[in-house]
Design a protein around this motif. Structure first.
Motif, PDB file in Angstrom:
ATOM      1  N   GLN A   6       1.124 -10.082   1.351  1.00 11.41           N
ATOM      2  CA  GLN A   6       1.346  -9.007   0.518  1.00 11.41           C
ATOM      3  C   GLN A   6       2.743  -8.503   0.141  1.00 11.41           C
ATOM      4  O   GLN A   6       3.593  -8.773   1.017  1.00 11.41           O
ATOM      5  CB  GLN A   6       0.690  -7.813   1.444  1.00 11.41           C
ATOM      6  CG  GLN A   6      -0.695  -7.891   1.943  1.00 11.41           C
ATOM      7  CD  GLN A   6      -1.010  -6.883   3.094  1.00 11.41           C
ATOM      8  OE1 GLN A   6      -0.144  -5.931   3.354  1.00 11.41           O
ATOM      9  NE2 GLN A   6      -2.095  -6.680   3.306  1.00 11.41           N
ATOM     10  N   PHE A  10       2.119  -3.873  -2.888  1.00  9.98           N
ATOM     11  CA  PHE A  10       0.752  -3.544  -2.557  1.00  9.98           C
ATOM     12  C   PHE A  10       0.818  -2.862  -1.018  1.00  9.98           C
ATOM     13  O   PHE A  10      -0.390  -2.233  -1.082  1.00  9.98           O
ATOM     14  CB  PHE A  10       0.095  -5.168  -2.333  1.00  9.98           C
ATOM     15  CG  PHE A  10      -1.134  -5.201  -1.615  1.00  9.98           C
ATOM     16  CD1 PHE A  10      -2.220  -5.042  -2.908  1.00  9.98           C
ATOM     17  CD2 PHE A  10      -1.555  -5.287  -0.579  1.00  9.98           C
ATOM     18  CE1 PHE A  10      -3.529  -5.039  -2.266  1.00  9.98           C
ATOM     19  CE2 PHE A  10      -2.881  -5.321  -0.277  1.00  9.98           C
ATOM     20  CZ  PHE A  10      -3.833  -5.078  -0.900  1.00  9.98           C
ATOM     21  N   ARG A  11       1.647  -3.140  -0.184  1.00  8.37           N
ATOM     22  CA  ARG A  11       1.250  -2.567   1.142  1.00  8.37           C
ATOM     23  C   ARG A  11       1.584  -1.073   0.844  1.00  8.37           C
ATOM     24  O   ARG A  11       0.874  -0.208   1.585  1.00  8.37           O
ATOM     25  CB  ARG A  11       2.493  -2.977   1.994  1.00  8.37           C
ATOM     26  CG  ARG A  11       2.374  -3.085   3.504  1.00  8.37           C
ATOM     27  CD  ARG A  11       3.064  -3.554   4.380  1.00  8.37           C
ATOM     28  NE  ARG A  11       2.960  -5.139   4.613  1.00  8.37           N
ATOM     29  CZ  ARG A  11       3.871  -6.102   4.054  1.00  8.37           C
ATOM     30  NH1 ARG A  11       5.127  -5.750   3.777  1.00  8.37           N
ATOM     31  NH2 ARG A  11       3.334  -7.280   4.021  1.00  8.37           N
ATOM     32  N   TYR A  14      -1.746   0.242  -0.757  1.00  3.35           N
ATOM     33  CA  TYR A  14      -2.799   0.307   0.171  1.00  3.35           C
ATOM     34  C   TYR A  14      -2.724   1.406   1.233  1.00  3.35           C
ATOM     35  O   TYR A  14      -3.689   1.941   1.593  1.00  3.35           O
ATOM     36  CB  TYR A  14      -2.732  -1.056   0.827  1.00  3.35           C
ATOM     37  CG  TYR A  14      -4.018  -1.471   1.756  1.00  3.35           C
ATOM     38  CD1 TYR A  14      -5.188  -1.722   1.013  1.00  3.35           C
ATOM     39  CD2 TYR A  14      -4.152  -1.061   3.194  1.00  3.35           C
ATOM     40  CE1 TYR A  14      -6.446  -2.013   2.053  1.00  3.35           C
ATOM     41  CE2 TYR A  14      -4.945  -1.134   3.855  1.00  3.35           C
ATOM     42  CZ  TYR A  14      -6.132  -1.984   3.351  1.00  3.35           C
ATOM     43  OH  TYR A  14      -7.249  -2.085   4.120  1.00  3.35           O
ATOM     44  N   TYR A  65      -2.777 -10.240  -8.196  1.00  5.99           N
ATOM     45  CA  TYR A  65      -2.508 -11.300  -7.467  1.00  5.99           C
ATOM     46  C   TYR A  65      -2.282 -12.544  -7.852  1.00  5.99           C
ATOM     47  O   TYR A  65      -2.254 -12.691  -9.155  1.00  5.99           O
ATOM     48  CB  TYR A  65      -3.847 -11.552  -6.480  1.00  5.99           C
ATOM     49  CG  TYR A  65      -4.886 -11.916  -7.375  1.00  5.99           C
ATOM     50  CD1 TYR A  65      -5.139 -13.370  -7.147  1.00  5.99           C
ATOM     51  CD2 TYR A  65      -5.818 -11.129  -7.831  1.00  5.99           C
ATOM     52  CE1 TYR A  65      -6.161 -14.007  -7.692  1.00  5.99           C
ATOM     53  CE2 TYR A  65      -6.813 -11.584  -8.393  1.00  5.99           C
ATOM     54  CZ  TYR A  65      -7.155 -12.902  -8.300  1.00  5.99           C
ATOM     55  OH  TYR A  65      -8.331 -13.540  -9.189  1.00  5.99           O
ATOM     56  N   LEU A  74      -1.069 -11.062  -2.895  1.00  4.59           N
ATOM     57  CA  LEU A  74      -1.462  -9.606  -3.381  1.00  4.59           C
ATOM     58  C   LEU A  74      -0.378  -8.735  -3.852  1.00  4.59           C
ATOM     59  O   LEU A  74       0.599  -8.686  -2.888  1.00  4.59           O
ATOM     60  CB  LEU A  74      -2.224  -8.821  -2.262  1.00  4.59           C
ATOM     61  CG  LEU A  74      -3.225  -9.570  -1.594  1.00  4.59           C
ATOM     62  CD1 LEU A  74      -4.063  -8.745  -0.431  1.00  4.59           C
ATOM     63  CD2 LEU A  74      -4.469  -9.980  -2.457  1.00  4.59           C
TER      64      LEU A  74
END
Length: 90
Positions: A6, A10-11, A14, A65, A74
């Protein structure tokens, strides 16, 4: 064994999702790990990036991705609004 990596973008995205949205995203990530060709390949500035579109709790979400045979990276997940702008920044 396929490794799922990741990016920080993305982190961060999310982490902001609601629990029911996280469940849907987890299912989508599992689909991408199984078949990385599901996404649509992008051109130009985003060459090499694939974007998978899916419905998440009544809203259209996108997941960007990159992949090779052993890893899935990702890049970003979120709603369509400003998605590609944010993707180009990362």
């Amino acid at each position: 064994m396929i490794e799922v990596l990741q990016t920080n973008g993305f982190r961060r995205a999310y982490k902001k999702l609601h629990p029911n949205q996280k469940l849907v995203v987890n299912d989508v990530v599992a689909e991408i790990v199984a078949d990385p060709t599901l996404g649509e390949a992008k051109k130009g500035d985003l060459a090499g990036v694939l974007v998978y579109k899916f419905d998440c709790v009544g809203q259209r979400f996108l997941l960007a991705y990159e992949y090779d045979p052993n890893t899935r990276l990702l890049l970003l997940v979120g709603a369509h609004e400003n998605f590609y702008r944010d993707l180009k920044k990362s």
